[in-house]
Write an enzyme that holds these catalytic residues in place. Structure first.
Site, short mmCIF file in Angstrom:
data_model
loop_
_atom_site.label_atom_id
_atom_site.label_comp_id
_atom_site.label_asym_id
_atom_site.label_seq_id
_atom_site.Cartn_x
_atom_site.Cartn_y
_atom_site.Cartn_z
N TYR A 57 0.74 -1.32 0.16
CA TYR A 57 -0.04 0.04 -0.03
C TYR A 57 0.72 1.30 -0.08
O TYR A 57 2.06 1.17 0.34
CB TYR A 57 -1.00 -0.01 0.98
CG TYR A 57 -0.75 -0.16 2.44
CD1 TYR A 57 0.57 0.20 3.08
CD2 TYR A 57 -1.78 -0.45 3.25
CE1 TYR A 57 0.67 0.30 4.39
CE2 TYR A 57 -1.76 -0.42 4.90
CZ TYR A 57 -0.28 -0.03 5.27
OH TYR A 57 0.04 0.01 6.66
N GLU A 58 0.30 2.18 -0.40
CA GLU A 58 0.94 3.58 -0.59
C GLU A 58 2.03 3.59 -1.79
O GLU A 58 3.00 4.17 -1.73
CB GLU A 58 1.49 4.17 0.69
CG GLU A 58 0.36 4.31 1.76
CD GLU A 58 -0.63 5.46 1.57
OE1 GLU A 58 -0.68 6.21 0.42
OE2 GLU A 58 -1.64 5.19 2.16
#
Lengths: 597, 597
Positions: A439-440
């Protein structure tokens, strides 16, 4: 943490910067100790509960793990959400250098819990940088004080890493607001019961905007509309329709949000469906603002990697000191001994320890650069630090999180069969950590950033500047002449030379043969992160040697020397293979025809 | 699989060995195709069900996932349990070379399911080698036909890797049998509802036996006693008291077994408590017999690593060919394309593919050596193959399972955020695989075996013999002169030289400085497994080039070349770092004082 702050980044110098006058070592120590109390006493005890009894969803309502809401209240009331944020909006105004250490502790205590403040920080950054005065006035203080929380709404089913594919629509209204329609997925803490309001920052397209990423705008869409006096108004037309069933970080609700489906009870009375949103900054500059949130979040996710790895290390050390099994091979104990006596258990624990210390040192140095880049009175110092920080972000995010996969796996391994049993706890870190490389921005996305924006764009200048600084550290290590310093200098030198070769390759080939460069982008990132972490441990050797000569904190400084040497010989030594993969391995990455897979 | 059998081990030569006359390539192909049908149609569809609805325990009874019992019946009725076992006891008598491929498929289909036959194989091996004629007559056919299943009962709460600590007692009875008392943990399929009887092979101490591993004996303890006519008699005094809550392989029940607590209803009528057991072979030689089971099981667990990695690879390829996201960096497609176009996705898929192919080739070569070692008419050939096989077992177990952790992690990564969602399926492989580096001897235990019994004991002779064979392959690759062959030869040569250095170090230091050697034992194992897998892919290059010249199976052979080259440049190239860790890294492994952790 205090060693890194005092010796690797000279916190006392950061405290010379206007605005940070109170942020010296004494403050840092006091803040860290207070933070540790909260983390140890309130947040860490909820970690297993969150895994066993995750957030649940029913009829649009998300109920978090019992205890989470109360813990978040304590977190907010203690002023922790505002630690790094401006005093103007109720924050503490402390440097990121101190804030990052607190964030690490919070994440060690409970990765799932810490995600809520992490996303809120991103929303605050975006509003601070690009929000109008009206938006700031209405939202910032509530976010900074933790009364409300924030989210980042980027992903849609067809648009993950590729934001050009975002379809959510925003329709301008007569009053200057917009109405937002669409579906967002993977929204961390997109719905929960821990705060009175949730401030969604949402990427969407205004009708007629250009295609692709140049037509994306950023909107504030609150769960409850906010009245002029700051009180909460009617429910906005944004709803959670489900949450995901995940392998880890189970306590943090990952929501599917529906914007503008007309489900709010109050909609019938008002002007029809559509989630009311407010433009942040200018239309079509959403991606740029999003990167503000994203960069803050990427750095923080790197810290999550360090945090969960530290927790896994502590857990494994405790077990290794307690579990009795087999005689030591060197005959030092004549009966079965605690497993920490066995060389391979030591090797695993040292790998965990050295990896964490290396990555923490790297992250601390990056945080200090951020502080200088944003606050130093000298423009040139700001600019240099900004370039350095930007180079560091994909390393902190990419390398520290990949490291956390190895470390949490070793954490299970140290426990043997017990590690595979959920009640032991080691398995949770292994499951939780796997999201961090995703994620990110996945590791590949970080690597693309490193190759493109951070290396290719300036022709390798930032990269070479770092190499030059590393060469200086090597020279100092050699000059000191101790066994440890020479061993570290040797590996550092080999790794730096490999790095320079790889940078030259990336710069030379970036346009001529992009496939060749991007085929090696992740090995390049891992090599660079490895080198920079090893470099910081090399700098630690110089400090520790000096302090040992002065007779200071002998055991701690000796441990630094050993840990740095272990890192150099066992982890930095991987650079040769990583460089080979970049320099020689590109052709075989792309050679297989698609149908042969 | 057929390529490896035909070209790397010359199955047709194995089929010259008396007893294997029917085991040529045609047989192999027919058997593999039948096995594939069962795996694909019956066993694989139960894999997710087993994860979502695992085995459960209530009142001493274990209920397996719905469908498992029926699938096991089909497996048994198809004769699959007896594939590699003697025709005298109802088996098919096929070579391990073919059997191992079937075991891989079964494990790819469903790791949890395949564990039951895997443990039964171990019990069969132990009885075949050390059981009395009476025990063989009573148990073997039922096990070989899959009517009953087998278990291995080694571990106790205080005795994991360290079997010297085993406390379970066996008391001799007047009738020549024993009564067994104690607690065993981590017993895979120690209780279940898939077969009529369960044959436990149990390590225990007879009163008065020497301390440590020299006082351990092996017993058969059936769940139900067996009457003289082979029918089932009364329930034996062994009971499941709980099953574990695990991170993965959830469908396979991991039992805590209590021997001799007097709980069986029938005990009251008989001669008091105690589980009736029958000595296998002689008293106090239990460890030796246990190693027979263990070696079979270690090889099989290595195959499990290959199997789950192959499954993860196939899953990731399917997603990468379907998921559309972002434009290719080389501009080859002017819109968002399937992610298999992106270099880093390719790199991940190629890493998965090459790792699996390398380990499978290594395992196949080891299986062929086993077949020759056990069946070849020439004693010298048997002895050579035995030495080679024994060297291979810790590599197949240790390296293939460590590889499976990396590959299943990449499998999740290829899926991006979807990989972290359980419904996608990739996460299960990641969770399941983590047990493989632990059970049947952790990677460190495999490495100790490699360092001690397999390298130190013969002064590095077996290791050097392998290095000499690798040098021959290098020479042949160089002689062929193609770009691929030269690239592979270069990496193979560097890796072999590093290997020889490391072997010399291990042999020289094993007694002088055992800590230094064991500090590097796992890196030594990883280096050696890496080298041997790379070597087999190097041999594959020679075969593929020859067949390409003959115009045979062009696409398949081209893919072999590309995969081998990728392996050499991206995975074999890690050897430099692994060697560094062994040769230079020992001091820092043990230097930190215990209290500094």
């Amino acid at each position: 943490m205090l060693f890194d702050m005092e010796h690797l980044v000279q916190l006392e110098q950061i405290a010379q910067i206007p605005g940070f006058e109170d942020a010296g070592l004494e403050t840092a120590q006091a803040v860290l100790e207070e933070c540790a109390k909260l983390c140890e006493g309130v947040v860490a005890p909820l970690n297993v509960a969150g895994d066993v009894n995750p957030s649940s969803f029913k009829d649009g309502v998300v109920t978090t793990t019992p205890g989470f809401a109360d813990a978040f209240k304590q977190y907010a009331q203690g002023g922790w959400q505002g630690l790094q944020h401006p005093t103007d909006f109720g924050g503490q105004g402390l440097p990121k250098t101190i804030g990052a250490a607190c964030i690490e502790m919070l994440n060690s205590a409970n990765l799932s819990f810490a995600l809520c403040p992490l996303l809120t920080d991103g929303a605050i950054e975006a509003l601070l940088t690009a929000g109008s005065d009206a938006l700031k006035a209405q939202y910032l203080e509530k976010l900074v004080t933790g009364e409300w929380t924030g989210t980042m709404n980027l992903t849609e089913p067809q648009a993950g890493s590729d934001l050009a594919l975002v379809r959510t629509k925003a329709e301008p209204q007569a009053d200057g607001a917009y109405k937002v329609f669409g579906t967002k997925i993977f929204i961390t803490y997109g719905e929960h019961d821990m705060a009175d309001n949730i401030v969604h920052l949402v990427l969407a397209r205004v009708a007629g905007a250009p295609e692709g990423v140049k037509g994306i705008s950023l909107f504030v869409v609150p769960k409850f509309l906010v009245n002029a006096d700051g009180s909460l108004g009617q429910r906005n037309d944004v709803h959670c329709v489900s949450i995901e069933h995940k392998m880890g970080i189970k306590a943090s609700p990952t929501a599917v949000l529906q914007f503008g489906d007309g489900m709010a009870a109050s909609i019938a009375d008002s002007a029809g469906p559509g989630a009311v949103g407010y433009l942040v900054g200018e239309e079509n500059r959403g991606l740029e603002y999003m990167f503000i949130m994203m960069n803050a979040a990427r750095y923080a996710v790197g810290v999550q990697g360090i945090a969960v790895a530290e927790r896994a290390y502590q857990h494994a050390v405790a077990y290794a000191k307690e579990r009795v099994q087999s005689r030591p091979v060197d005959g030092s104990v004549k009966a079965s001994a605690t497993i920490i006596h066995h060389p391979d258990v030591r090797r695993m624990l040292m790998t965990m320890r050295a990896s964490v210390e290396g990555c923490r040192a790297m992250a601390t140095v990056a945080a200090a650069a951020y502080d200088a880049a944003h606050n130093h009175p000298d423009a040139e110092v700001r600019q240099q630090n900004q370039a350095f920080y930007e180079f560091m972000v994909p390393l902190v995010k990419g390398y520290s999180t990949e490291m956390s996969l190895e470390v949490t796996s070793l954490g299970v391994q140290v426990h043997g069969g017990m590690g595979f049993i959920e009640e032991t706890g080691a398995a949770q870190y292994y499951r939780d950590a796997k999201i961090l490389t995703i994620y990110e921005g996945t590791t590949a996305i970080q690597a693309n950033d490193l190759v493109g924006r951070k290396t290719g764009r300036d022709g390798g200048q930032s990269a070479k500047a770092i190499a030059a600084q590393i060469a200086k550290t090597e020279a100092e290590l050699k000059a000191s002449g101790t066994v440890t310093a020479l061993a570290v200098a040797k590996q550092l030198g080999q790794a730096r030379q490999a790095f320079v070769q790889v940078v030259d390759f990336v710069v030379a080939q970036a346009k001529a043969d992009p496939n060749a460069v991007y085929a090696g982008s992740v090995p390049y990132l891992l090599l660079t992160g490895n080198l920079v972490a090893g470099w910081q441990l090399g700098r630690s050797v110089l400090v520790a040697q000096e302090l040992l000569q002065k007779g200071q904190e002998t055991a701690f400084m000796q441990a630094k020397l050993t840990t740095a040497r272990f890192y150099a010989e066992h982890i930095l030594s991987r650079v040769a293979g990583q460089a080979d993969a970049v320099l020689n391995g590109a052709a075989s990455v792309m050679a297989l025809p698609m149908e042969a897979f």
